[in-house]
Scaffold this motif. Structure first.
Motif, PDB file in Angstrom:
ATOM      1  N   PHE A  83       0.807  -1.226   0.000  1.00 19.69           N
ATOM      2  CA  PHE A  83       0.000   0.000   0.000  1.00 19.69           C
ATOM      3  C   PHE A  83       0.839   1.276   0.000  1.00 19.69           C
ATOM      4  O   PHE A  83       0.349   2.329  -0.402  1.00 19.69           O
ATOM      5  N   PHE A  84       2.105   1.179   0.424  1.00 20.47           N
ATOM      6  CA  PHE A  84       2.988   2.343   0.436  1.00 20.47           C
ATOM      7  C   PHE A  84       4.337   1.949  -0.165  1.00 20.47           C
ATOM      8  O   PHE A  84       5.347   1.876   0.549  1.00 20.47           O
ATOM      9  N   PRO A  85       4.368   1.678  -1.476  1.00 14.54           N
ATOM     10  CA  PRO A  85       5.621   1.221  -2.101  1.00 14.54           C
ATOM     11  C   PRO A  85       6.696   2.305  -2.057  1.00 14.54           C
ATOM     12  O   PRO A  85       6.416   3.483  -2.233  1.00 14.54           O
ATOM     13  N   GLN A  86       7.926   1.854  -1.819  1.00 16.39           N
ATOM     14  CA  GLN A  86       9.070   2.764  -1.776  1.00 16.39           C
ATOM     15  C   GLN A  86      10.207   2.193  -2.622  1.00 16.39           C
ATOM     16  O   GLN A  86      10.496   1.007  -2.529  1.00 16.39           O
ATOM     17  N   PRO A  87      10.873   3.003  -3.442  1.00 16.44           N
ATOM     18  CA  PRO A  87      10.530   4.407  -3.729  1.00 16.44           C
ATOM     19  C   PRO A  87       9.320   4.491  -4.657  1.00 16.44           C
ATOM     20  O   PRO A  87       9.000   3.517  -5.341  1.00 16.44           O
ATOM     21  N   TYR A  88       8.660   5.639  -4.689  1.00 15.06           N
ATOM     22  CA  TYR A  88       7.493   5.833  -5.550  1.00 15.06           C
ATOM     23  C   TYR A  88       7.795   6.963  -6.531  1.00 15.06           C
ATOM     24  O   TYR A  88       8.354   7.995  -6.152  1.00 15.06           O
ATOM     25  N   TYR A  89       7.437   6.752  -7.799  1.00 15.46           N
ATOM     26  CA  TYR A  89       7.736   7.727  -8.848  1.00 15.46           C
ATOM     27  C   TYR A  89       6.431   8.249  -9.459  1.00 15.46           C
ATOM     28  O   TYR A  89       5.491   7.489  -9.698  1.00 15.46           O
ATOM     29  N   ASP A  90       6.417   9.544  -9.712  1.00 10.41           N
ATOM     30  CA  ASP A  90       5.251  10.154 -10.361  1.00 10.41           C
ATOM     31  C   ASP A  90       5.254   9.899 -11.862  1.00 10.41           C
ATOM     32  O   ASP A  90       4.192   9.770 -12.474  1.00 10.41           O
ATOM     33  N   HIS A  91       6.448   9.829 -12.461  1.00 11.15           N
ATOM     34  CA  HIS A  91       6.563   9.620 -13.911  1.00 11.15           C
ATOM     35  C   HIS A  91       7.700   8.626 -14.196  1.00 11.15           C
ATOM     36  O   HIS A  91       8.736   8.629 -13.519  1.00 11.15           O
ATOM     37  N   PHE A  92       7.496   7.814 -15.208  1.00 13.99           N
ATOM     38  CA  PHE A  92       8.503   6.854 -15.676  1.00 13.99           C
ATOM     39  C   PHE A  92       8.630   7.053 -17.187  1.00 13.99           C
ATOM     40  O   PHE A  92       7.651   6.940 -17.916  1.00 13.99           O
ATOM     41  N   ILE A  93       9.841   7.365 -17.655  1.00 11.05           N
ATOM     42  CA  ILE A  93      10.058   7.617 -19.083  1.00 11.05           C
ATOM     43  C   ILE A  93      10.672   6.377 -19.717  1.00 11.05           C
ATOM     44  O   ILE A  93      11.822   6.028 -19.441  1.00 11.05           O
ATOM     45  N   CYS A  94       9.912   5.719 -20.557  1.00  9.76           N
ATOM     46  CA  CYS A  94      10.384   4.555 -21.310  1.00  9.76           C
ATOM     47  C   CYS A  94      10.944   5.050 -22.639  1.00  9.76           C
ATOM     48  O   CYS A  94      10.245   5.734 -23.399  1.00  9.76           O
ATOM     49  N   HIS A  95      12.200   4.697 -22.934  1.00 15.64           N
ATOM     50  CA  HIS A  95      12.826   5.230 -24.141  1.00 15.64           C
ATOM     51  C   HIS A  95      13.906   4.283 -24.643  1.00 15.64           C
ATOM     52  O   HIS A  95      14.337   3.382 -23.918  1.00 15.64           O
ATOM     53  N   HIS A  96      14.333   4.505 -25.884  1.00 13.93           N
ATOM     54  CA  HIS A  96      15.435   3.762 -26.486  1.00 13.93           C
ATOM     55  C   HIS A  96      16.704   4.577 -26.272  1.00 13.93           C
ATOM     56  O   HIS A  96      16.837   5.680 -26.801  1.00 13.93           O
ATOM     57  N   LYS A  97      17.636   4.036 -25.492  1.00 15.17           N
ATOM     58  CA  LYS A  97      18.815   4.823 -25.106  1.00 15.17           C
ATOM     59  C   LYS A  97      19.614   5.314 -26.314  1.00 15.17           C
ATOM     60  O   LYS A  97      20.052   6.457 -26.368  1.00 15.17           O
ATOM     61  N   ALA A  98      19.825   4.423 -27.300  1.00 16.52           N
ATOM     62  CA  ALA A  98      20.655   4.796 -28.445  1.00 16.52           C
ATOM     63  C   ALA A  98      20.013   5.893 -29.282  1.00 16.52           C
ATOM     64  O   ALA A  98      20.704   6.694 -29.911  1.00 16.52           O
ATOM     65  N   GLY A  99      18.677   5.957 -29.279  1.00 12.31           N
ATOM     66  CA  GLY A  99      18.007   6.916 -30.141  1.00 12.31           C
ATOM     67  C   GLY A  99      17.465   8.144 -29.455  1.00 12.31           C
ATOM     68  O   GLY A  99      17.154   9.142 -30.131  1.00 12.31           O
ATOM     69  N   SER A 100      17.355   8.104 -28.112  1.00 11.99           N
ATOM     70  CA  SER A 100      16.701   9.251 -27.460  1.00 11.99           C
ATOM     71  C   SER A 100      17.142   9.454 -26.017  1.00 11.99           C
ATOM     72  O   SER A 100      16.363   9.967 -25.209  1.00 11.99           O
ATOM     73  N   GLN A 101      18.349   9.081 -25.681  1.00 12.99           N
ATOM     74  CA  GLN A 101      18.783   9.247 -24.297  1.00 12.99           C
ATOM     75  C   GLN A 101      18.831  10.717 -23.886  1.00 12.99           C
ATOM     76  O   GLN A 101      18.374  11.084 -22.798  1.00 12.99           O
ATOM     77  N   ALA A 102      19.355  11.581 -24.747  1.00  8.71           N
ATOM     78  CA  ALA A 102      19.441  13.003 -24.424  1.00  8.71           C
ATOM     79  C   ALA A 102      18.048  13.628 -24.331  1.00  8.71           C
ATOM     80  O   ALA A 102      17.772  14.425 -23.427  1.00  8.71           O
ATOM     81  N   GLN A 103      17.165  13.245 -25.264  1.00  8.08           N
ATOM     82  CA  GLN A 103      15.808  13.799 -25.245  1.00  8.08           C
ATOM     83  C   GLN A 103      15.046  13.356 -23.995  1.00  8.08           C
ATOM     84  O   GLN A 103      14.313  14.144 -23.388  1.00  8.08           O
ATOM     85  N   ALA A 104      15.211  12.083 -23.611  1.00  4.45           N
ATOM     86  CA  ALA A 104      14.528  11.578 -22.423  1.00  4.45           C
ATOM     87  C   ALA A 104      15.021  12.295 -21.166  1.00  4.45           C
ATOM     88  O   ALA A 104      14.237  12.639 -20.276  1.00  4.45           O
ATOM     89  N   ARG A 105      16.323  12.543 -21.097  1.00  5.83           N
ATOM     90  CA  ARG A 105      16.861  13.247 -19.941  1.00  5.83           C
ATOM     91  C   ARG A 105      16.364  14.697 -19.910  1.00  5.83           C
ATOM     92  O   ARG A 105      16.076  15.240 -18.833  1.00  5.83           O
ATOM     93  N   TYR A 106      16.257  15.322 -21.080  1.00 10.63           N
ATOM     94  CA  TYR A 106      15.742  16.687 -21.135  1.00 10.63           C
ATOM     95  C   TYR A 106      14.275  16.725 -20.708  1.00 10.63           C
ATOM     96  O   TYR A 106      13.853  17.633 -19.971  1.00 10.63           O
ATOM     97  N   LEU A 107      13.501  15.716 -21.146  1.00 15.59           N
ATOM     98  CA  LEU A 107      12.103  15.624 -20.736  1.00 15.59           C
ATOM     99  C   LEU A 107      11.994  15.444 -19.225  1.00 15.59           C
ATOM    100  O   LEU A 107      11.125  16.042 -18.573  1.00 15.59           O
ATOM    101  N   LYS A 108      12.891  14.652 -18.654  1.00 14.69           N
ATOM    102  CA  LYS A 108      12.901  14.473 -17.202  1.00 14.69           C
ATOM    103  C   LYS A 108      13.168  15.799 -16.500  1.00 14.69           C
ATOM    104  O   LYS A 108      12.492  16.146 -15.510  1.00 14.69           O
ATOM    105  N   MET A 109      14.135  16.558 -16.980  1.00 12.66           N
ATOM    106  CA  MET A 109      14.462  17.842 -16.371  1.00 12.66           C
ATOM    107  C   MET A 109      13.285  18.800 -16.450  1.00 12.66           C
ATOM    108  O   MET A 109      12.987  19.525 -15.488  1.00 12.66           O
ATOM    109  N   LEU A 110      12.573  18.803 -17.597  1.00 19.07           N
ATOM    110  CA  LEU A 110      11.411  19.678 -17.742  1.00 19.07           C
ATOM    111  C   LEU A 110      10.302  19.301 -16.758  1.00 19.07           C
ATOM    112  O   LEU A 110       9.704  20.165 -16.112  1.00 19.07           O
ATOM    113  N   LEU A 111      10.031  17.989 -16.656  1.00 24.11           N
ATOM    114  CA  LEU A 111       8.967  17.541 -15.753  1.00 24.11           C
ATOM    115  C   LEU A 111       9.303  17.872 -14.307  1.00 24.11           C
ATOM    116  O   LEU A 111       8.427  18.308 -13.548  1.00 24.11           O
ATOM    117  N   GLN A 112      10.546  17.665 -13.921  1.00 28.40           N
ATOM    118  CA  GLN A 112      10.938  17.963 -12.549  1.00 28.40           C
ATOM    119  C   GLN A 112      10.879  19.456 -12.258  1.00 28.40           C
ATOM    120  O   GLN A 112      10.458  19.866 -11.173  1.00 28.40           O
TER     121      GLN A 112
END
Length: 232
Positions: A83-112
């Motif tokens: 009922f209280f899982p730890q750690p808990y995440y509000d968003h999870f970004i599923c991506h292809h590292k070779a094709g979008s690692q920089a974009q996924a990290r930028y999206l993470k920074m924007l969301l945070q």
């Protein structure tokens, strides 16, 4: 005495090896093992049980109470994580590292920066596949699929998407210009489309039929999955 010493040493080795992933579970396991050792020692040091029944009853009660307490703590720990899982995440970004690692990290920074919420991408916190699937199932609110040309061909991305859809998570698909919908032929031949050289999803309970049904739902315009397109 020698046997007791050997069993105590084996208990120490067991704690160092950490057979369970959680610290609490390892401590509870150690307590149960220590209880068993104490019972055996009490039995070995009291050959004449009838003449020392009161003492044996007292010393046998202590490990039994420890055993019952350990079982109760393990049960409470299980319910707490459910009922209280730890750690808990509000968003999870599923991506292809070779094709979008920089974009996924930028999206993470924007969301945070915009929401002050916890965002997970596996390149920041590498884990075993079953741990990633477990995070998607029970430790997550919003699942984001960053779709590039190779996203759906990666087996770990496929497993994460199947886990999110099966758990009825809030899902958002971010379409980039390089992404193209899978053709019927690709959907019918996922064993060739997916790169399964490094991992076999069947061992995690995910079949090709599950992936096919999930991809069809993912590509559909109907349902609860939200689709967002990134301008070229």
């Amino acid at each position: 005495l020698v046997a007791c010493l050997l069993m105590t040493l084996s208990l120490g080795v067991q704690c160092l090896l950490r057979p369970w992933r959680g610290t609490a579970l390892n401590l509870i396991d150690a307590a149960i093992s220590a209880t068993v050792v104490e019972v055996l020692v009490c039995a070995a040091l009291s050959p004449d049980v009838s003449s020392r029944a009161a003492d044996m009853s007292f010393f046998a009660t202590i490990p039994m109470l420890l055993l019952a307490s350990s079982g109760f703590l393990m049960l409470c720990h299980t319910f707490y994580l459910q009922f209280f899982p730890q750690p808990y995440y509000d968003h999870f970004i599923c991506h292809h590292k070779a094709g979008s690692q920089a974009q996924a990290r930028y999206l993470k920074m924007l969301l945070q920066a915009m929401s002050r919420q916890h965002v997970f991408i596996d390149s920041d916190d590498l884990k075993e596949l079953d741990e990633l699937f477990d995070i998607v199932r029970v430790k997550l609110a919003h699942f984001i699929v960053y779709l590039t040309a190779g996203t759906l061909s990666r087996p770990w991305c496929a497993g994460e998407i199947v886990s999110a859809v099966a758990s009825r998570k809030q899902i958002t698909c971010v379409h980039t210009s390089s992404f193209a919908l899978l053709t019927p032929d690709q959907l019918d031949n996922l064993s060739l489309y997916l790169d399964l050289t490094s991992v076999h999803l069947e061992q995690y309970g995910i079949s090709l039929q599950d992936i096919r049904a999930t991809y069809i739902e993912l590509q559909s315009d109907f349902g609860v999955i939200r689709h967002v397109k990134v301008p070229p």
